[in-house]
Motif scaffolding. Structure first.
Motif, PDB file in Angstrom:
ATOM      1  N   GLU A  69      28.683 -22.978  -8.299  1.00 20.95           N
ATOM      2  CA  GLU A  69      28.263 -21.649  -7.871  1.00 20.95           C
ATOM      3  C   GLU A  69      28.125 -20.817  -9.135  1.00 20.95           C
ATOM      4  O   GLU A  69      28.991 -20.872 -10.002  1.00 20.95           O
ATOM      5  CB  GLU A  69      29.353 -21.019  -6.992  1.00 20.95           C
ATOM      6  CG  GLU A  69      29.462 -21.630  -5.622  1.00 20.95           C
ATOM      7  CD  GLU A  69      28.369 -21.151  -4.686  1.00 20.95           C
ATOM      8  OE1 GLU A  69      27.688 -20.161  -4.999  1.00 20.95           O
ATOM      9  OE2 GLU A  69      28.201 -21.807  -3.639  1.00 20.95           O
ATOM     10  N   PRO A  70      27.077 -20.012  -9.247  1.00 23.47           N
ATOM     11  CA  PRO A  70      26.947 -19.220 -10.471  1.00 23.47           C
ATOM     12  C   PRO A  70      27.887 -18.023 -10.474  1.00 23.47           C
ATOM     13  O   PRO A  70      28.344 -17.574  -9.423  1.00 23.47           O
ATOM     14  CB  PRO A  70      25.500 -18.726 -10.398  1.00 23.47           C
ATOM     15  CG  PRO A  70      25.208 -18.641  -8.938  1.00 23.47           C
ATOM     16  CD  PRO A  70      25.987 -19.759  -8.295  1.00 23.47           C
ATOM     17  N   SER A  71      28.176 -17.505 -11.655  1.00 23.59           N
ATOM     18  CA  SER A  71      28.740 -16.160 -11.709  1.00 23.59           C
ATOM     19  C   SER A  71      27.562 -15.247 -12.025  1.00 23.59           C
ATOM     20  O   SER A  71      26.534 -15.678 -12.565  1.00 23.59           O
ATOM     21  CB  SER A  71      29.842 -16.049 -12.753  1.00 23.59           C
ATOM     22  OG  SER A  71      29.440 -16.576 -13.968  1.00 23.59           O
ATOM     23  N   TRP A  72      27.712 -13.997 -11.655  1.00 22.23           N
ATOM     24  CA  TRP A  72      26.634 -13.030 -11.852  1.00 22.23           C
ATOM     25  C   TRP A  72      27.020 -12.111 -12.982  1.00 22.23           C
ATOM     26  O   TRP A  72      28.034 -11.423 -12.919  1.00 22.23           O
ATOM     27  CB  TRP A  72      26.378 -12.259 -10.557  1.00 22.23           C
ATOM     28  CG  TRP A  72      25.820 -13.162  -9.514  1.00 22.23           C
ATOM     29  CD1 TRP A  72      26.521 -13.830  -8.555  1.00 22.23           C
ATOM     30  CD2 TRP A  72      24.460 -13.563  -9.369  1.00 22.23           C
ATOM     31  NE1 TRP A  72      25.679 -14.624  -7.816  1.00 22.23           N
ATOM     32  CE2 TRP A  72      24.403 -14.483  -8.290  1.00 22.23           C
ATOM     33  CE3 TRP A  72      23.273 -13.249 -10.044  1.00 22.23           C
ATOM     34  CZ2 TRP A  72      23.209 -15.074  -7.875  1.00 22.23           C
ATOM     35  CZ3 TRP A  72      22.092 -13.839  -9.624  1.00 22.23           C
ATOM     36  CH2 TRP A  72      22.065 -14.732  -8.555  1.00 22.23           C
ATOM     37  N   ARG A  73      26.218 -12.160 -14.037  1.00 21.58           N
ATOM     38  CA  ARG A  73      26.522 -11.364 -15.231  1.00 21.58           C
ATOM     39  C   ARG A  73      25.569 -10.183 -15.358  1.00 21.58           C
ATOM     40  O   ARG A  73      24.365 -10.309 -15.098  1.00 21.58           O
ATOM     41  CB  ARG A  73      26.394 -12.224 -16.491  1.00 21.58           C
ATOM     42  CG  ARG A  73      27.526 -13.213 -16.657  1.00 21.58           C
ATOM     43  CD  ARG A  73      27.425 -13.930 -18.008  1.00 21.58           C
ATOM     44  NE  ARG A  73      28.517 -14.847 -18.163  1.00 21.58           N
ATOM     45  CZ  ARG A  73      29.715 -14.525 -18.650  1.00 21.58           C
ATOM     46  NH1 ARG A  73      29.956 -13.293 -19.074  1.00 21.58           N
ATOM     47  NH2 ARG A  73      30.671 -15.421 -18.734  1.00 21.58           N
ATOM     48  N   CYS A  78      24.738 -17.154 -14.016  1.00 20.60           N
ATOM     49  CA  CYS A  78      25.222 -17.904 -15.174  1.00 20.60           C
ATOM     50  C   CYS A  78      26.027 -19.091 -14.646  1.00 20.60           C
ATOM     51  O   CYS A  78      26.962 -18.906 -13.878  1.00 20.60           O
ATOM     52  CB  CYS A  78      26.073 -16.988 -16.039  1.00 20.60           C
ATOM     53  SG  CYS A  78      26.898 -17.848 -17.382  1.00 20.60           S
ATOM     54  N   TYR A  79      25.637 -20.284 -15.045  1.00 20.84           N
ATOM     55  CA  TYR A  79      26.292 -21.484 -14.517  1.00 20.84           C
ATOM     56  C   TYR A  79      27.338 -22.051 -15.455  1.00 20.84           C
ATOM     57  O   TYR A  79      27.924 -23.076 -15.188  1.00 20.84           O
ATOM     58  CB  TYR A  79      25.239 -22.544 -14.193  1.00 20.84           C
ATOM     59  CG  TYR A  79      24.402 -22.163 -12.991  1.00 20.84           C
ATOM     60  CD1 TYR A  79      24.796 -22.519 -11.713  1.00 20.84           C
ATOM     61  CD2 TYR A  79      23.255 -21.407 -13.151  1.00 20.84           C
ATOM     62  CE1 TYR A  79      24.047 -22.147 -10.608  1.00 20.84           C
ATOM     63  CE2 TYR A  79      22.497 -21.027 -12.050  1.00 20.84           C
ATOM     64  CZ  TYR A  79      22.895 -21.399 -10.786  1.00 20.84           C
ATOM     65  OH  TYR A  79      22.163 -21.019  -9.699  1.00 20.84           O
ATOM     66  N   LYS A  80      27.522 -21.386 -16.585  1.00 19.70           N
ATOM     67  CA  LYS A  80      28.501 -21.926 -17.522  1.00 19.70           C
ATOM     68  C   LYS A  80      29.886 -21.375 -17.224  1.00 19.70           C
ATOM     69  O   LYS A  80      30.035 -20.235 -16.787  1.00 19.70           O
ATOM     70  CB  LYS A  80      28.106 -21.559 -18.951  1.00 19.70           C
ATOM     71  CG  LYS A  80      26.828 -22.265 -19.376  1.00 19.70           C
ATOM     72  CD  LYS A  80      26.661 -22.228 -20.869  1.00 19.70           C
ATOM     73  CE  LYS A  80      25.422 -23.028 -21.242  1.00 19.70           C
ATOM     74  NZ  LYS A  80      25.176 -23.066 -22.664  1.00 19.70           N
TER      75      LYS A  80
END
Ligand code: GLU
Length: 275
Positions: free
Chosen positions: A128-132, A98-100
Motif C-alpha cells: 500500500e502506498p504512503s501519501w506524501r 510513495c511505495y518505498k
C-alpha cells in the motif's frame, strides 16, 4: 478575538513530567490572557494509542488541578474529515503515492525525502502506498504566496528563533500525510483541528518547532489561519537528556502514587533544568 490554546497529547503512553510542564504552560497562558485552554486527544495512530493511556491523561491533568471545556475533541471521532482533506490535496495533485519504506528512502538518500526518491506510479502491487506531500507541487500551487508563508514565534525556538519567521517546509521534505496502517498523519489532522477549534495560540515544546514549518505550509494550502506559536524548552533528566525523547521517563501517575500532589509536581518542574 478569544484567546484559545490547547494541550494535545497523544495517548501512546502515560504522561511524564515534560507533559505536565507543557500542559501547565498552556493552561497558565490561557488563564493569564483571560482565554481558554482546550484538551484534545490526538489518537489517530491506532497502532500505538490505547484507551488506558487516554484515561491516564484525564486523571493526570485532574491531578495537576486542571479543568477544561467539554466536550473533549478526540481525533479518532473525526477520521472522515482528515480523509476528506487528504482527498482534496490528492485531487489538487499536491500529494503523491510513495511505495518505498522509510528504510529504503533513508538508504536511497541522505536528508529529507523528495518526490524523485519515490516510485510514484506502478508501485509493487503488494504494497500500500504512503501519501506524501509534494513540496514541488505545493510551491507551484501557491506561486508568490509561497514566499510569504510564515508564522510568529512568541517565545523562542530551539535556536533562539523569535518574532516573525519564514516557513521553511523543506526542513522536513515531502512528509507522509497518509498511510494505510496509521491513516491520516499528525501534520494534517493537527492543522484541521487547530482551525476547527479556533485555536489562536499554540504552546508546545521545542521538539515540535520543525513541525511548524510543515504545518504552516498545510495551512496555506488549505486556506486555514495560522495561529501564533510559542515553543518552550524541554525538561532534562539527571543526565541532561530531554524527557520528550525518552520512553522510560517516570510517569506522573507514579509520582502521584508516591504521594506527590499538584503543588509538589509544580515545584519539581520549577527545579528541573530545561533546554
Ligand atoms: N500530539 C502531539 C504530541 O503529543 C502534540 C501536538 C501539538 O502540540 O501540536 O506530541
Amino acid at each position: 478575538m478569544t484567546y484559545r490554546t490547547r494541550f494535545a497529547p497523544s495517548p501512546t503512553g502515560y504522561l511524564h513530567l515534560g507533559h505536565a510542564y507543557a500542559a501547565l504552560t498552556a493552561f497558565e497562558a490561557a488563564r493569564q490572557a483571560g482565554g481558554e485552554c482546550l484538551l484534545r486527544i490526538e489518537d489517530i495512530d491506532r497502532t500505538r494509542c490505547r484507551s488506558e493511556y487516554e484515561t491516564g491523561v484525564y486523571e493526570d491533568l485532574r491531578g495537576l488541578g486542571l479543568g477544561w471545556p467539554q466536550p473533549v475533541l478526540r481525533q479518532s471521532d473525526h477520521l472522515a474529515d482528515y480523509e476528506a482533506a487528504l482527498e482534496t490535496l490528492r485531487a489538487r495533485g499536491l500529494v503523491y503515492a510513495c511505495y518505498k519504506t522509510r528504510k529504503e528512502l533513508a538508504q536511497a538518500a541522505q536528508g529529507a525525502p523528495q518526490e524523485g526518491d519515490a516510485v510514484a506510479e506502478n508501485g509493487p502491487a503488494e504494497r500500500e502506498p504512503s501519501w506524501r506531500l509534494s513540496l514541488a507541487a505545493a510551491r507551484e500551487a501557491l506561486c508568490a504566496k509561497w514566499d510569504r508563508l510564515g508564522f510568529v514565534e512568541n517565545g523562542h525556538g530551539p535556536d533562539g528563533e523569535t518574532g516573525p519567521q519564514t516557513a521553511r517546509p523543506e526542513v522536513n521534505g515531502d512528509v507522509v500525510l497518509g498511510r494505510k496502517d496509521i491513516g491520516v498523519a499528525y501534520h494534517l489532522a493537527v492543522v484541521i483541528d487547530d482551525a476547527r477549534q479556533g485555536i489562536t495560540h499554540i504552546h508546545r515544546g521545542h521538539d515540535l518547532f520543525a513541525a511548524t514549518h510543515t504545518q504552516v505550509l498545510l495551512q496555506g494550502l488549505l486556506g486555514l489561519p495560522t495561529p501564533v506559536y510559542r515553543h518552550h524548552a524541554l525538561l532534562l533528566d539527571d543526565q541532561g537528556r530531554r524527557l520528550a525523547k525518552r520512553k522510560d521517563s517516570k510517569s506522573l501517575r507514579d509520582y502521584r502514587h508516591e504521594g506527590m500532589d499538584a503543588e509538589a509536581i509544580r515545584a519539581l518542574i520549577a527545579a528541573t533544568p530545561k533546554a
